[in-house]
Design an enzyme around this catalytic site. Structure first.
Site, mmCIF file in Angstrom:
data_model
loop_
_atom_site.group_PDB
_atom_site.id
_atom_site.type_symbol
_atom_site.label_atom_id
_atom_site.label_comp_id
_atom_site.label_asym_id
_atom_site.label_seq_id
_atom_site.Cartn_x
_atom_site.Cartn_y
_atom_site.Cartn_z
ATOM 1 N N LYS A 37 1.029 -1.284 -0.165
ATOM 2 C CA LYS A 37 -0.099 -0.086 -0.054
ATOM 3 C C LYS A 37 0.783 1.371 0.033
ATOM 4 O O LYS A 37 1.998 1.259 0.228
ATOM 5 C CB LYS A 37 -0.811 -0.125 1.154
ATOM 6 C CG LYS A 37 -0.363 -0.160 2.415
ATOM 7 C CD LYS A 37 -1.156 -0.322 3.943
ATOM 8 C CE LYS A 37 -0.321 -0.103 4.814
ATOM 9 N NZ LYS A 37 -1.179 -0.833 6.204
ATOM 10 N N TYR A 262 15.022 31.746 3.393
ATOM 11 C CA TYR A 262 13.758 32.458 3.776
ATOM 12 C C TYR A 262 13.894 32.943 5.320
ATOM 13 O O TYR A 262 14.613 32.185 6.187
ATOM 14 C CB TYR A 262 12.559 31.745 3.554
ATOM 15 C CG TYR A 262 12.239 31.607 2.028
ATOM 16 C CD1 TYR A 262 12.147 32.624 1.062
ATOM 17 C CD2 TYR A 262 11.582 30.407 1.646
ATOM 18 C CE1 TYR A 262 11.684 32.408 -0.122
ATOM 19 C CE2 TYR A 262 11.241 30.192 0.373
ATOM 20 C CZ TYR A 262 11.453 31.152 -0.457
ATOM 21 O OH TYR A 262 11.036 31.120 -1.761
HETATM 22 C C1 LIG Z 1 -0.277 -1.634 6.896
HETATM 23 C C2 LIG Z 1 -0.880 -2.977 7.466
HETATM 24 C C3 LIG Z 1 -0.029 -4.148 7.957
HETATM 25 C C4 LIG Z 1 1.595 -3.910 7.441
HETATM 26 O O1 LIG Z 1 2.067 -3.497 8.862
HETATM 27 P P1 LIG Z 1 3.479 -3.426 9.126
HETATM 28 O O2 LIG Z 1 3.729 -2.981 10.322
HETATM 29 O O3 LIG Z 1 4.014 -2.280 8.214
HETATM 30 O O4 LIG Z 1 4.084 -4.748 8.942
HETATM 31 C C5 LIG Z 1 -0.491 -5.256 7.943
HETATM 32 N N1 LIG Z 1 -1.723 -5.406 8.210
HETATM 33 C C6 LIG Z 1 -2.777 -4.449 8.157
HETATM 34 C C7 LIG Z 1 -4.164 -4.416 8.321
HETATM 35 C C8 LIG Z 1 -2.319 -3.229 7.794
HETATM 36 O O5 LIG Z 1 -3.045 -2.022 7.655
#
Ligand SMILES: *Cc1c(COP(=O)(O)O)cnc(C)c1O
Length: 366
Positions: A37, A262
Site C-alpha cells: 500500500k 527565507y
Molecule cells: C499496513 C498494514 C500491515 C503492515 O504492517 P507493518 O507494520 O508495516 O508490517 C498489516 N496489516 C494491516 C491490516 C495493515 O493495515
C-alpha cells in the site's frame, strides 16, 4: 519525462534479502502477504510487486485504486484490498481484487452485488476487531455473518483476519496475547459453523518478530520488507531499500553577517560555503529538518541543512567539504539515517518513507 534530479533508488536485492530474512523466522508452510500500500511504503508498488511476486502468496493494498495499478501492470497474484468502500465494489470485481469485508454495510452490499452478477465462490476476507478498534466486525456479529454466508454460494471466505494494536511494544504483551486469544476464539466459532476453514492471519512485521507463535496460515509483511524491524538489532539484520539521492545545483560563498534562505534564518558568522540541493518540503523533506536539525552526506561527509527548508530546495553547509556543483548528494541511504530524520520530525520511519512525494523519480537498482 521526469527529469527532476532527485532520485529514489529502490534496491531490489535489499527487498529480497529482507523477505528471505522474515521467511527464515517462519514455518515453511506459512504464507506471506506483502503489503504494498501507499506506493510500496513510498517506493513504487508495481516495482516492489514485480521484485517479490514469485516469492509471496498475496499482496495487500489499502484502497482499490492501488490494486488496479498492480493489475494494469500485469500482476496476477491475489490482492487483498484492506479498506474498500461500497462504491468501489464493482471495480474490485472487475479487476479481480479481493475485498476485506469489515462491517455489515459493506458485507451486505457485496453479497447483493455477488448475487446480482452472479459471482460464484468469489474470494472475500473477513476482518474482526480484537482491540485496535479501527476496522472489523465484533465477536457478537458471528451468528449473523454465518446465517448470511449460508444463504449464498456467491462468495467464499478466503481468509479471516485481525490486526494487532501494539505488536511492537513489549509492555503491551498482555493486551496483545489477549487479542490473539480473542481472535482464536472467534475463529473457532466461525470454523464450527461455516463448514470450511478459511486461512487465518493476524501478524504484521513486529508481530512476526514478537509473536511468531501466532503466525497461523499467513503473515502480513509491511515495513520489514522495506528494511525496518522492531528494534535496532532486528533492523541491523535488514538491508536498506530506499536510497534518496540528489545533486548540488549551486554553491555560494557567504560572508560573515550575510544570511541564507527565507526569513534570513541562517546568519554566517564566518566565511561559509553554502550548497543548494533540489529537494524540499514538497518532496517530503520536512521543514523540521531545517536550521541544522537535519543533514545530508556529500563525499562521505556530513553537511548540515542551514536555514529553513524551502518547498523545492535546501541549502547545506559545505564549508569544510571538498565538493563542486554537480556532485552527488545522499539525502539518506541507510535505515539509521531515516530513523534519525524520523526522530527529528517526531514521527516514525513509516511516515518518512510514505511521505516521499511522487515528484521524486523512482529507479530500481537490481
Ligand atoms: C499496513 C498494514 C500491515 C503492515 O504492517 P507493518 O507494520 O508495516 O508490517 C498489516 N496489516 C494491516 C491490516 C495493515 O493495515
Amino acid at each position: 519525462m521526469n527529469n527532476h534530479v532527485t532520485i529514489l533508488e529502490i534496491d531490489a536485492k535489499a527487498v529480497l534479502h529482507n523477505l528471505a530474512y522474515f521467511k527464515q523466522k517462519l514455518n515453511p508452510t506459512t504464507k506471506i502477504l506483502a503489503v504494498v500500500k501507499a506506493f510500496g511504503y513510498g517506493s513504487e508498488s508495481v516495482e516492489i510487486a514485480k521484485i517479490v511476486q514469485n516469492e509471496v502468496d498475496y499482496f495487500a493494498v489499502a484502497y482499490s485504486n492501488e490494486g488496479i495499478v498492480l493489475r494494469e501492470a500485469g500482476i496476477k497474484t491475489p490482492i487483498l484490498v484492506l479498506h474498500p468502500q461500497i462504491q468501489n465494489l464493482e471495480t474490485i470485481v472487475e479487476y479481480h481484487l479481493e475485498p476485506n469485508l469489515y462491517n455489515f454495510k459493506i458485507f451486505d452490499a457485496f453479497l447483493k452485488l455477488a448475487d446480482e452478477k452472479p459471482l460464484m465462490n468469489y474470494p472475500v476476507h473477513l476482518k474482526f476487531n480484537t482491540g485496535l478498534n479501527r476496522l472489523g466486525f465484533w465477536h457478537s456479529d458471528v451468528p449473523t455473518i454465518i446465517t448470511e454466508l449460508k444463504k449464498s454460494n456467491n462468495v467464499k471466505v478466503q481468509s479471516i483476519f485481525s490486526h494487532l494494536a501494539a505488536s511492537e511494544d513489549v509492555n503491551e504483551q498482555e493486551f496483545t496475547v489477549g487479542q490473539i486469544n480473542n481472535f482464536a476464539y472467534i475463529v473457532k466459532q466461525m470454523y464450527s459453523h461455516l463448514g470450511y476453514e478459511p486461512m487465518l492471519h493476524i501478524l504484521n512485521t513486529s508481530g512476526i518478530v514478537n509473536y511468531s507463535k501466532a503466525q497461523f496460515d499467513m503473515v502480513r509483511l509491511g515495513i520489514g520488507l522495506y528494511g525496518f524491524g522492531n528494534d535496532p538489532d532486528e533492523t541491523a539484520q535488514l538491508k536498506n531499500t530506499h536510497n534518496l539521492k540528489s545533486i548540488i545545483s549551486q554553491i555560494h560563498l557567504i560572508q560573515p553577517g550575510e544570511t541564507v534562505g527565507y526569513n534570513r534564518a541562517f546568519v554566517a558568522s564566518q566565511p561559509t560555503r553554502s550548497a543548494t540541493i533540489p529537494i524540499g518540503h514538497a518532496d517530503g523533506l520536512s521543514r523540521r529538518l531545517g536550521n541544522k536539525n537535519g543533514f545530508v552526506i556529500i563525499n562521505n561527509q556530513v553537511a548540515p541543512i542551514i536555514g529553513n527548508v524551502c518547498m523545492d530546495m535546501i541549502m547545506v553547509d559545505v564549508t569544510k567539504i571538498d565538493c563542486n556543483e554537480g556532485d552527488e548528494v545522499v539525502i539518506f541511504n541507510h535505515q539509521q539515517h531515516v530513523e534519525y530524520i524520523a526522530h527529528k520530525c517526531e514521527t516514525i520511519p513509516y511516515e518518512i518513507l510514505t511521505g516521499l512525494s511522487q515528484r521524486i523519480k523512482r529507479l530500481v537498482r537490481t
